[in-house]
Design a protein around this motif. Structure first.
Motif, PDB file in Angstrom:
ATOM      1  N   PRO A 182     -13.681 -29.807 -22.882  1.00  0.00           N
ATOM      2  CA  PRO A 182     -13.577 -28.361 -22.674  1.00  0.00           C
ATOM      3  C   PRO A 182     -13.677 -27.986 -21.207  1.00  0.00           C
ATOM      4  N   GLN A 183     -13.372 -26.714 -20.917  1.00  0.00           N
ATOM      5  CA  GLN A 183     -13.504 -26.227 -19.547  1.00  0.00           C
ATOM      6  C   GLN A 183     -14.950 -26.306 -19.067  1.00  0.00           C
ATOM      7  N   GLU A 184     -15.878 -25.922 -19.936  1.00  0.00           N
ATOM      8  CA  GLU A 184     -17.283 -25.925 -19.570  1.00  0.00           C
ATOM      9  C   GLU A 184     -17.825 -27.349 -19.588  1.00  0.00           C
ATOM     10  N   GLY A 191     -11.770 -25.654 -10.292  1.00  0.00           N
ATOM     11  CA  GLY A 191     -12.895 -25.576  -9.372  1.00  0.00           C
ATOM     12  C   GLY A 191     -13.272 -26.855  -8.668  1.00  0.00           C
ATOM     13  N   VAL A 192     -12.398 -27.860  -8.653  1.00  0.00           N
ATOM     14  CA  VAL A 192     -12.758 -29.112  -7.982  1.00  0.00           C
ATOM     15  C   VAL A 192     -11.996 -29.237  -6.665  1.00  0.00           C
ATOM     16  N   VAL A 240      -7.538 -34.077 -25.588  1.00  0.00           N
ATOM     17  CA  VAL A 240      -7.248 -32.676 -25.299  1.00  0.00           C
ATOM     18  C   VAL A 240      -8.073 -32.253 -24.090  1.00  0.00           C
ATOM     19  N   LEU A 241      -7.396 -31.860 -23.024  1.00  0.00           N
ATOM     20  CA  LEU A 241      -8.039 -31.495 -21.763  1.00  0.00           C
ATOM     21  C   LEU A 241      -7.754 -30.035 -21.448  1.00  0.00           C
ATOM     22  N   ASP A 242      -8.807 -29.220 -21.395  1.00  0.00           N
ATOM     23  CA  ASP A 242      -8.649 -27.794 -21.138  1.00  0.00           C
ATOM     24  C   ASP A 242      -8.984 -27.508 -19.672  1.00  0.00           C
TER      25      ASP A 242
END
Length: 240
Positions: free
Chosen positions: A82-84, A164-165, A157-159
Motif C-alpha cells: 500500500p501507499q502507507e 515521496g522518495v 500490487v504496488l500502490d
C-alpha cells in the motif's frame, strides 16, 4: 490465462460513483500500469482487486479463480504494497520481515531463508540489523515492497511505491520492479508519474473519474507521449 482478470468493477460511496465499469487483465511476467491523478479511482480499484474492499458489482479472478473479500486461497498468492508504510520503526528490517513472515505461517528455516532472499532482492541485506526508524524514506519503501514479496506472490500490487522518495531510491525501486516482472511475477502498478509508466509498463490503463479512458502499450497511447495522451483524454494535467 491471465494471472489477474478484472471485469465491470463498480464502487460507490453514498452518492459518489468512485469506480465505474473498470476492467483490465495482467499476464504472467507483465507489468500493467494503472495511471491517473489523485482521486481518479486507482486506490479504490486496487483495494477491490486485492480483496480488502467489497465491490458493488463486477468480478475479479486470480489464476482463473473468483476472488473477493472472503477468499483465502487466492489472497495467498497476492503481494500487496500500500501507499502507507506498514512497518514497525523500533524493529530492525529483519525483525519486521520475521513478524510478517509469521503472519504468512512461515517458521524456522523456511522463514529465515525467505527473509534473507527478500533482503537481497530489495537491496537491504547490509542494513538489515538497523532499526527501521533510522531508515531513509526510500529504504523504508523498499522494505515495504519486501514485505509484499515474502509469500512469493503470483501477483504483486504496488500502490504508488515511489511517492515521496529521493531520485536515487526511486531508481532502485523501479529496478526492483523490473527484475520481479522478469522473474515471472504479474505486477499491477499504480502511479501518477508518466515517466515511470513509460520505463516499466508493458501496458497501461488511463483512469479518471472512476472510468477507464484508454488502454494499450505506452507506444500505442503516446501522443507524442503519455502525458500528452492524458491531457487529450481528460483535459487536465496528470498531477492535479
Amino acid at each position: 490465462m491471465p494471472v489477474l482478470e478484472v471485469t465491470g468493477l463498480r464502487k460507490s460511496y453514498k452518492d459518489r460513483l468512485a469506480v465505474d465499469d473498470v476492467g483490465f487483465a495482467v499476464g504472467e511476467g507483465e507489468t500493467y500500469g494503472l495511471l491517473g491523478p489523485n482521486g481518479a479511482g486507482k486506490t479504490t480499484t486496487i483495494s477491490m482487486v486485492v480483496g480488502v474492499l467489497a465491490r458493488d458489482a463486477g468480478e475479479v479472478r486470480i489464476d482463473g479463480r473468483p476472488h473477493d473479500t472472503a477468499s483465502t486461497s487466492t489472497k495467498s498468492v497476492i503481494g500487496y504494497v500500500p501507499q502507507e508504510l506498514a512497518l514497525y520503526p523500533d524493529l530492525t528490517a529483519r525483525e519486521n520481515l520475521r513478524f510478517f513472515a509469521g503472519l504468512y505461517g512461515m517458521r524456522g528455516g523456511e522463514a529465515r531463508r525467505r527473509i534473507e532472499e527478500v533482503l537481497t532482492t530489495v537491496g537491504l541485506a547490509d542494513r538489515a540489523g538497523e532499526a527501521v526508524g533510522k531508515y531513509s524514506g526510500g529504504m523504508s519503501r523498499r522494505l515495504n515492497i519486501g514485505i509484499g514479496l515474502l509469500n512469493r506472490p503470483r501477483l504483486l500490487v504496488l500502490d504508488e511505491p515511489t511517492a515521496g522518495v529521493d531520485p536515487q531510491s526511486r531508481t532502485a525501486i523501479l529496478d526492483n520492479v523490473r527484475s520481479l516482472a522478469c522473474d515471472g511475477i504479474a505486477v499491477l502498478y499504480t502511479t501518477h508519474y508518466m515517466e515511470e509508466a513509460e520505463r516499466l509498463c508493458d501496458r497501461v490503463g488511463i483512469i479518471d473519474g472512476g472510468r477507464m479512458l484508454a488502454e494499450g502499450s505506452p507506444r500505442e497511447l503516446g501522443a507524442p507521449d503519455l502525458e500528452a495522451a492524458f491531457l487529450q483524454l481528460t483535459g487536465r494535467a496528470l498531477r492535479d
